[in-house]
Write a protein that holds these residues in place. Structure first.
Motif, PDB file in Angstrom:
ATOM      1  N   PHE A  62     -12.185  50.822 -52.262  1.00  0.00           N
ATOM      2  CA  PHE A  62     -11.717  50.633 -53.626  1.00  0.00           C
ATOM      3  C   PHE A  62     -10.629  51.647 -53.945  1.00  0.00           C
ATOM      4  O   PHE A  62     -10.701  52.805 -53.536  1.00  0.00           O
ATOM      5  CB  PHE A  62     -12.863  50.831 -54.624  1.00  0.00           C
ATOM      6  CG  PHE A  62     -14.135  50.127 -54.268  1.00  0.00           C
ATOM      7  CD1 PHE A  62     -14.349  48.815 -54.661  1.00  0.00           C
ATOM      8  CD2 PHE A  62     -15.125  50.776 -53.536  1.00  0.00           C
ATOM      9  CE1 PHE A  62     -15.535  48.166 -54.339  1.00  0.00           C
ATOM     10  CE2 PHE A  62     -16.302  50.136 -53.215  1.00  0.00           C
ATOM     11  CZ  PHE A  62     -16.519  48.824 -53.611  1.00  0.00           C
ATOM     12  N   ARG A  84     -10.571  45.646 -54.788  1.00  0.00           N
ATOM     13  CA  ARG A  84     -11.675  45.767 -53.842  1.00  0.00           C
ATOM     14  C   ARG A  84     -11.227  45.170 -52.514  1.00  0.00           C
ATOM     15  O   ARG A  84     -10.898  43.990 -52.449  1.00  0.00           O
ATOM     16  CB  ARG A  84     -12.908  45.035 -54.350  1.00  0.00           C
ATOM     17  CG  ARG A  84     -14.105  45.084 -53.411  1.00  0.00           C
ATOM     18  CD  ARG A  84     -15.222  44.174 -53.914  1.00  0.00           C
ATOM     19  NE  ARG A  84     -16.423  44.295 -53.118  1.00  0.00           N
ATOM     20  CZ  ARG A  84     -16.639  43.658 -51.964  1.00  0.00           C
ATOM     21  NH1 ARG A  84     -15.699  42.849 -51.477  1.00  0.00           N
ATOM     22  NH2 ARG A  84     -17.760  43.831 -51.295  1.00  0.00           N
ATOM     23  N   GLY A  95     -12.613  44.112 -49.258  1.00  0.00           N
ATOM     24  CA  GLY A  95     -13.836  43.831 -48.513  1.00  0.00           C
ATOM     25  C   GLY A  95     -13.547  43.813 -47.022  1.00  0.00           C
ATOM     26  O   GLY A  95     -12.678  43.075 -46.562  1.00  0.00           O
ATOM     27  N   ALA A 100     -16.713  47.947 -47.985  1.00  0.00           N
ATOM     28  CA  ALA A 100     -15.613  47.721 -48.924  1.00  0.00           C
ATOM     29  C   ALA A 100     -14.963  49.048 -49.258  1.00  0.00           C
ATOM     30  O   ALA A 100     -15.611  50.101 -49.229  1.00  0.00           O
ATOM     31  CB  ALA A 100     -16.114  47.041 -50.199  1.00  0.00           C
TER      32      ALA A 100
END
Length: 527
Positions: free
Chosen positions: A313, A454, A456, A311
């Motif tokens: 961010f 986020r 993913g 992931a």
């Protein structure tokens, strides 16, 4: 002892005491920013932007460096040349466009720097000239057109206008059989003999005395030792903004000389070698150094390992009160080796799951999609809600699917720009970077204008993320796999201050590197 060698020796000693594999002898992302390979996640010449480039040699050794610009769809090269850096040298250049309109306006590269390039750029009378007399090298589409180099993407020159670029140290230049180091070394700010360096790559008909590197690329070359760092800045002169970022620095990339002729596709990121038979990666994974060893046939996996994230961010700001515009650059620098059908005729290679085809089909006009998961949070402990029927809280890229449809967000290219609350960016280009390789997150539809996301890098639609990882690497020699995708990039943000006196410059911009998490384990392959 050279600084880099001393640093490696100290690291190796610490690693030995700690009982872990030697960091100095494995491919790694150097947290201090120095390395043998520099990855610059993005360049653009769209929407009035130009990209300023620099690379610095911090060592007392001469360096031979492959400079390669790669278009954003399929990482086919659009400009490639050799750069020879003097000890303690800096080389600078600028990618720009002559026009923002029409399909046949490529990116171009101009430099006023004196460091030796082969072919020459500065002062090369075979190249076109700007009004001020400076020569520039146009980006080329030869690597993705015609029967020799087809792919399903567009053939036009405007495909060269955005992408990413890399610099790979091919070796250290010395004086041994010839005086190559003396030739590239500056005296009074000018290399002693760039002409002889260029002549060393002339056709073989010039003879081995003149064209000595054409006959033997190892002459006056020692293995690379690193110590390079680089940066780029995306500048919009009319808006008065500049977004700067540091290049990712890969260290311990090669134990062998990689010196090749200008224009060669080698060395590439597939050229990593720790020993003649292996490429080893050391990755800082949740505070622990994780070592992954790959056979040399899968050397690209060692480079991918240091970029692997399950992931990513970062933040975004789009509130009209501050005139905010936010875009994420997400680049997969090794993706080409897994998905380009010219390299993988039958199937893609993990962790990627779809080929970039050679020929346009009814279902694929030049993409290689990867499934991702998007979770948007506001600044008050969101997420605030969802705009797709997914129990995990993902949202799709716009335009939105029919109500009630479960959809999987996808990133389509090697270099991607994710816009936030810019519903027209897909057709009109993005606001900040002028990108045409766009996916838009319409977070405003769930009431989010400022916050974080986020990203993913696996497909978790309708399944708890802990139970499925559709993107996994091939196993290393111990059977371990990295989950996710090898990515890098940054958040580009611009602001306009509407409270200042009319006519006063009120635009601001910044770039912030993505953060990420990693996942590694001994596991069976993904379903």
């Amino acid at each position: 002892m050279k600084k880099n060698a001393l640093t490696n020796a100290v690291i190796a000693g610490i690693a030995g005491v700690a009982g872990i594999a030697s960091v100095a002898n494995a491919v790694n992302i150097n947290p201090d920013g120095l390395g043998e390979v520099l990855i610059y996640p993005y360049y653009t010449v769209n929407a009035g932007n130009q990209t300023l480039i620099s690379v610095v040699n911090t060592t007392d050794a001469g360096k031979a460096v492959k400079v390669r610009f790669l278009e954003g769809r399929n990482s086919r090269e659009v400009l490639d040349f050799n750069l020879y850096l003097s000890p303690f040298d800096v080389w600078t250049a600028s990618a720009f466009s002559l026009s923002d309109t029409g399909p046949n306006n490529p990116g171009n590269l101009v430099t006023t720097d004196n460091s030796c390039t082969v072919p020459r750029i500065k002062g090369n009378t075979q190249l076109p000239a700007l009004a001020n007399g400076n020569r520039y090298a146009p980006f080329l589409n030869y690597a993705y057109i015609g029967p020799a180099n087809p792919d399903a993407g567009p053939d036009s020159l405007d495909r060269t206008r955005e992408g990413h670029f890399e610099m790979i140290e091919m070796g250290e230049v010395v004086n041994r059989e010839r005086v190559s180091l003396t030739d590239i070394t500056h005296t009074g700010g000018v290399p002693n003999n760039c002409g002889r360096v260029v002549s060393a790559w002339l056709p073989a008909s010039s003879g081995p005395t003149v064209a000595y590197w054409t006959f033997n690329q190892l002459i006056d070359m020692d293995p690379p030792q690193g110590g390079l760092f680089g940066a780029a800045s995306i500048v919009d002169a009319l808006a008065g903004t500049m977004m700067a970022y540091n290049a990712d620095a890969i260290d311990a990339f090669s134990a062998e000389v990689l010196h090749t002729n200008p224009g060669s596709l080698a060395p590439a990121l597939t050229s990593a070698n720790t020993t003649p038979t292996t490429a080893v990666a050391n990755v800082f994974n949740n505070g622990v150094v994780q070592t992954s060893t790959y056979l040399i046939a899968n050397a690209i996996d060692a480079v991918s390992a240091v970029f692997m994230h399950d992931a990513m961010f970062n933040e975004f700001v789009t509130s009209t009160s501050v005139g905010g515009a936010s875009e994420w650059v997400v680049t997969f620098p090794t993706k080409f080796a897994y998905v380009d059908q010219a390299l993988n005729p039958l199937t893609p290679v993990p962790p990627f799951t779809r080929l970039f085809p050679l020929v346009t089909t009814s279902t694929n006009s030049g993409i290689s999609a990867v499934d991702v998961n998007l979770t948007v949070f506001d600044r008050e402990e969101g997420p605030s809600g969802t705009i797709c029927n997914d129990p995990n809280g993902c949202i799709p890229f716009s335009p939105l699917p029919p109500e009630g449809t479960v959809t999987t967000p996808q990133l389509l290219w090697e270099t991607n720009v994710i816009t936030f609350n810019q519903p027209n960016s897909i057709t009109a280009g993005s606001t900040v970077l002028g990108s045409r390789l766009v996916a838009n997150v319409q977070a405003a539809d769930i009431g989010v204008f400022d916050g974080w996301m986020r990203l993913g890098l696996y497909n978790s639609v309708n399944t708890p993320p802990s139970l499925i990882h559709l993107h996994q690497t091939r196993p290393d020699t111990t059977g371990g796999r990295w989950s996710g995708l090898p990515g890098t990039g940054f958040w580009a943000v611009s602001f306009t201050n509407g409270q200042l006196t009319p006519g006063v410059l009120s635009n601001y911009a910044a770039a912030y590197r993505h953060r990420g998490s990693r996942s590694y384990g001994i596991a069976p392959p993904a379903p």
